[in-house]
Design a protein around this motif. Sequence first.
Motif, PDB file in Angstrom:
ATOM      1  N   TRP A  18     -25.877 -59.013  12.717  1.00 12.38           N
ATOM      2  CA  TRP A  18     -24.989 -60.010  13.212  1.00 12.38           C
ATOM      3  C   TRP A  18     -23.385 -59.320  13.454  1.00 12.38           C
ATOM      4  CZ3 TRP A  18     -24.996 -64.935  13.450  1.00 12.38           C
ATOM      5  CH2 TRP A  18     -26.049 -65.423  12.890  1.00 12.38           C
ATOM      6  N   GLY A  19     -23.591 -59.180  14.391  1.00 16.50           N
ATOM      7  CA  GLY A  19     -22.442 -57.787  14.638  1.00 16.50           C
ATOM      8  C   GLY A  19     -20.372 -58.440  14.094  1.00 16.50           C
ATOM      9  N   TRP A  20     -19.837 -57.200  13.674  1.00 18.44           N
ATOM     10  CA  TRP A  20     -18.501 -57.582  12.887  1.00 18.44           C
ATOM     11  C   TRP A  20     -18.128 -59.399  13.490  1.00 18.44           C
ATOM     12  CZ3 TRP A  20     -13.268 -57.442  16.370  1.00 18.44           C
ATOM     13  CH2 TRP A  20     -14.045 -56.730  17.484  1.00 18.44           C
ATOM     14  N   ASP A  21     -18.175 -59.629  14.979  1.00 20.40           N
ATOM     15  CA  ASP A  21     -17.348 -60.925  15.253  1.00 20.40           C
ATOM     16  C   ASP A  21     -18.134 -61.970  15.264  1.00 20.40           C
ATOM     17  OD1 ASP A  21     -19.572 -60.488  16.654  1.00 20.40           O
ATOM     18  OD2 ASP A  21     -19.043 -60.396  18.798  1.00 20.40           O
ATOM     19  N   GLY A  22     -19.152 -61.822  14.684  1.00 20.49           N
ATOM     20  CA  GLY A  22     -20.209 -63.546  14.161  1.00 20.49           C
ATOM     21  C   GLY A  22     -20.962 -63.636  14.854  1.00 20.49           C
ATOM     22  N   VAL A  23     -21.699 -62.965  15.877  1.00 23.57           N
ATOM     23  CA  VAL A  23     -22.487 -63.000  17.357  1.00 23.57           C
ATOM     24  C   VAL A  23     -24.005 -62.662  16.788  1.00 23.57           C
ATOM     25  CG1 VAL A  23     -23.187 -63.109  19.367  1.00 23.57           C
ATOM     26  CG2 VAL A  23     -20.521 -63.588  18.433  1.00 23.57           C
ATOM     27  N   GLU A  24     -25.074 -63.305  16.270  1.00 21.98           N
ATOM     28  CA  GLU A  24     -26.272 -61.774  15.932  1.00 21.98           C
ATOM     29  C   GLU A  24     -26.490 -61.405  17.487  1.00 21.98           C
ATOM     30  OE1 GLU A  24     -30.503 -63.285  13.783  1.00 21.98           O
ATOM     31  OE2 GLU A  24     -29.278 -65.364  14.584  1.00 21.98           O
ATOM     32  N   ARG A  25     -26.711 -60.722  17.910  1.00 23.78           N
ATOM     33  CA  ARG A  25     -27.710 -60.156  18.672  1.00 23.78           C
ATOM     34  C   ARG A  25     -28.950 -59.220  18.603  1.00 23.78           C
ATOM     35  NH1 ARG A  25     -22.481 -59.244  17.989  1.00 23.78           N
ATOM     36  NH2 ARG A  25     -20.510 -58.230  20.346  1.00 23.78           N
ATOM     37  N   SER A  26     -30.185 -59.524  19.336  1.00 20.45           N
ATOM     38  CA  SER A  26     -31.089 -59.151  18.740  1.00 20.45           C
ATOM     39  C   SER A  26     -31.464 -57.267  19.480  1.00 20.45           C
ATOM     40  CB  SER A  26     -31.699 -60.584  20.614  1.00 20.45           C
ATOM     41  OG  SER A  26     -33.459 -59.603  20.178  1.00 20.45           O
ATOM     42  N   VAL A  27     -32.550 -57.090  18.852  1.00 26.54           N
ATOM     43  CA  VAL A  27     -32.160 -55.492  18.953  1.00 26.54           C
ATOM     44  C   VAL A  27     -33.306 -55.323  20.167  1.00 26.54           C
ATOM     45  CG1 VAL A  27     -33.753 -53.070  18.140  1.00 26.54           C
ATOM     46  CG2 VAL A  27     -32.074 -55.382  16.892  1.00 26.54           C
ATOM     47  N   ALA A  28     -32.921 -54.176  21.741  1.00 26.34           N
ATOM     48  CA  ALA A  28     -33.610 -53.674  22.385  1.00 26.34           C
ATOM     49  C   ALA A  28     -35.040 -53.436  22.308  1.00 26.34           C
ATOM     50  CB  ALA A  28     -32.730 -53.016  23.126  1.00 26.34           C
ATOM     51  N   ASP A  29     -36.138 -54.078  22.878  1.00 30.12           N
ATOM     52  CA  ASP A  29     -37.446 -53.035  22.712  1.00 30.12           C
ATOM     53  C   ASP A  29     -37.821 -51.702  21.919  1.00 30.12           C
ATOM     54  OD1 ASP A  29     -38.388 -56.024  22.901  1.00 30.12           O
ATOM     55  OD2 ASP A  29     -39.880 -56.505  24.293  1.00 30.12           O
ATOM     56  N   SER A  30     -36.834 -51.706  23.479  1.00 33.49           N
ATOM     57  CA  SER A  30     -36.811 -49.900  23.782  1.00 33.49           C
ATOM     58  C   SER A  30     -36.430 -48.692  22.014  1.00 33.49           C
ATOM     59  CB  SER A  30     -35.867 -49.499  25.426  1.00 33.49           C
ATOM     60  OG  SER A  30     -35.330 -49.391  24.589  1.00 33.49           O
ATOM     61  N   THR A  31     -35.899 -50.112  21.422  1.00 32.71           N
ATOM     62  CA  THR A  31     -34.703 -49.184  20.345  1.00 32.71           C
ATOM     63  C   THR A  31     -35.632 -49.406  19.570  1.00 32.71           C
ATOM     64  OG1 THR A  31     -32.535 -50.053  21.027  1.00 32.71           O
ATOM     65  CG2 THR A  31     -33.094 -49.779  18.058  1.00 32.71           C
ATOM     66  N   LEU A  32     -36.668 -50.352  19.430  1.00 32.10           N
ATOM     67  CA  LEU A  32     -37.488 -50.684  18.080  1.00 32.10           C
ATOM     68  C   LEU A  32     -38.905 -49.428  18.758  1.00 32.10           C
ATOM     69  CD1 LEU A  32     -37.576 -54.451  18.054  1.00 32.10           C
ATOM     70  CD2 LEU A  32     -36.042 -52.928  16.935  1.00 32.10           C
ATOM     71  N   ARG A  33     -39.447 -49.698  18.915  1.00 26.32           N
ATOM     72  CA  ARG A  33     -39.854 -48.683  19.803  1.00 26.32           C
ATOM     73  C   ARG A  33     -39.959 -47.187  19.323  1.00 26.32           C
ATOM     74  NH1 ARG A  33     -44.086 -51.453  22.561  1.00 26.32           N
ATOM     75  NH2 ARG A  33     -43.624 -52.609  24.603  1.00 26.32           N
ATOM     76  N   SER A  34     -38.266 -46.633  19.834  1.00 30.83           N
ATOM     77  CA  SER A  34     -37.966 -45.497  19.570  1.00 30.83           C
ATOM     78  C   SER A  34     -38.162 -45.241  17.978  1.00 30.83           C
ATOM     79  CB  SER A  34     -36.589 -44.842  20.044  1.00 30.83           C
ATOM     80  OG  SER A  34     -36.631 -45.055  20.703  1.00 30.83           O
ATOM     81  N   VAL A  35     -37.440 -46.267  17.219  1.00 31.03           N
ATOM     82  CA  VAL A  35     -37.275 -46.003  15.606  1.00 31.03           C
ATOM     83  C   VAL A  35     -38.499 -46.231  15.424  1.00 31.03           C
ATOM     84  CG1 VAL A  35     -36.366 -47.352  13.534  1.00 31.03           C
ATOM     85  CG2 VAL A  35     -34.808 -47.131  15.182  1.00 31.03           C
ATOM     86  N   LEU A  36     -39.378 -47.709  15.013  1.00 32.07           N
ATOM     87  CA  LEU A  36     -40.485 -46.860  14.706  1.00 32.07           C
ATOM     88  C   LEU A  36     -41.600 -45.491  15.151  1.00 32.07           C
ATOM     89  CD1 LEU A  36     -42.089 -50.617  15.914  1.00 32.07           C
ATOM     90  CD2 LEU A  36     -41.730 -49.758  13.403  1.00 32.07           C
TER      91      LEU A  36
END
Length: 718
Positions: A31-49
């Motif tokens: 959830w962002g500071w503006d109260g909107v939920e954002r989905s995390v990009a697949d590329s981010t998930l792969r890098s973090v894993l």
Amino acid sequence: MADGMHHHNGSSAPILLRELAAAHGVGTSYWGWDGVERSVADSTLRSVLAALGVPAGAPEEMERSLAEARRAPWRRLLPPVAVAREGQEFHVNVHVPHGSAVNVWIIAEDGRRYEATQRENWDAPVDVDGVRTGRAVFAVPDLVPLGWHTLWADNEGTVAQCPLIVTPRRLRTTEALAGRRNWGLTAQLYSVRSSRSWGIGDFSDLADLAAMTGEEGAGFLLVNPMHAAEPRPPVEDSPYLPTTRRYVNPLYLRIEEIPEYGYLDPAGRAEVERLATAQHAANHSTGLLDRNASYGAKLAALELLFGVPRDPARTLAFADFCDGEGKGLDDFALWCALAEKLAPGAPQWAAEASSPGTAYCKEQRALLAGRIEFHRWLQWLCDQQLEAAQRSARLSGMEIGVIHDLAVGVKPGGADDWSLAGVLARDVTVGAPPDMFNQQGQNWTQPPWHPGRLAESGYAAYRDMLRTVLRHAGGIRVDHILGLFRLWWIPAGAGPEQGTYVYYDHEALIGILALEAQRAGAIVIGEDLGVFEPWVRDYLAERGIFGTSILWFEHDADGPIPPERYRQQCLTSVNTHDLPPTAGYLAGDHVTLRESLGLLQRPVDEERAEAAAEQQAVLGLLRERGLLPAPGHQDVQATVEALYAFTTLTPSSLLGVALVDAVGETRTQNQPGTSTQYPNWRIPLAGPRGPVLLDALQADPGFRSLVGTIRSALPPDA
């Protein structure tokens, strides 16, 4: 899930990736500071894993990683670590070949033995690498005391052990302060100088400031982190970007207070006096602080003092200190000695000098023995001067004394990054997602703890760091304490908005923090500002950890909240080092500065109008309470004092008074989101009449007036 396997018949790779991320505590949306939920990009998930060491390539690879994540606990007799709460029965899963016998017990740190009793468990056995494996549940009895113990298991001759850490249910030091109120000064120590400083505020200035404010009725003195920077100039200016969080910055040593100074030969003494005199001039300047000049001069003096023979008592005390600190200090001192020889980006750091255990480093330990001794000695001196400062605080009548600050992390390529490589994650840095104040997000360029490997290590590095910071402290402020719940990881090369949250075992991290603080007799203040899940503040309160409230940020949908609604278990203050001093904030300096640095995402007029409206709402509340005359009066000091008087109407146990506000400073100390564009952390303490030195602080009219306001508003303790 008893069989431990899930087959995704042709299930899509993105779903599999999200499932794998969730299994490793990696957030897939936020959830962002503006109260909107954002989905995390697949590329981010792969890098973090990948940074967590989890293969996440093709679907088959993800399937294998997911199966491995579910299997992992079943592969081990005992978990890597167990963290329990005092006075509560705690259950541990023990995995053994199905049907075999197992015995579990605890050896406490004092050597006492406690038996664990088996509890019923209906989990079906699982096939692990061809062995039918059962899960037994054992209860750690509630009478095991606080402390660092060892849990043992014997499975028909196969023996395993893991750390068992029993933490306070609720911090007792916080309970002791309930029902009383303490005010204290908050100060950036390096900026607070006396006529005897070497251009930078030091540990003797800390002792003096504590004694003076203790005499005024203050209960604490909160300072910036004292963590060590580079071992020689050029050094990092930011106290929040240290090379280690465990050891202390020798920049703060007062040379003349080191006993060996009295035994220098006349030539050596003349040289130290020459060095000191050259630095004294800087104390009287409002120009930017020059850490490199001060530290260079101090190191030259320290080299001379290091050559003075120590008397027998000090020789023994130094040896004791080194024994007590052990390998941690040896490794830090070795890093300092190497960093004197090798430039920060030198190829050796990536090769033969990549970790403390390499053959090259073993060889260097012998070759650099003299330099290693020097850096150990500097830490011993820092420890003694910090001890003297806390003693001075307590003798002056302070109930708490010096509160130290713990930075969020460390510099890449620094001492901790090098010696704790095994428990830090690579190829990612920590920061913050975009928010109202920093609309591009922030990258703090710091390597995070690797949650799994930190647990595997029994949290030893975390504990050792806390012990050093707490050793001579009445309290500890934990910068961004939300980072003990989750941290915003940013893959290398990505922008701060392309990160995601990685979750930590907060029960362990907060529990150990409470345990070490309780043992040190210290309180804990969590800096809990920013975006957090609603339950987090309740959890911290339940564990006895103080929160942080900044007057300008305390509002709800209807505007600023009334003082009665502030938290009791809280450090409440008018401002923070990331905002301009209050006189500057009232003048809108934070908008002007951010505009000049190109940090605004919308027209400056809009930003100004909003800042002014926010301020007027707060000032309106002050008028309602009779703290300010009708609109139109322009006395800035009266407004600043009214804001502080407002904080005394809250129930908060701790009230912070910024030293910059007491002397009428207007310059901002730090502008978040900048590194080189603004001279962060280099602004000396000054008021409208020039530099403010400690020698004259108690007579300063602004200081007298603000301290008087606070004292008259707070009823004396019954």
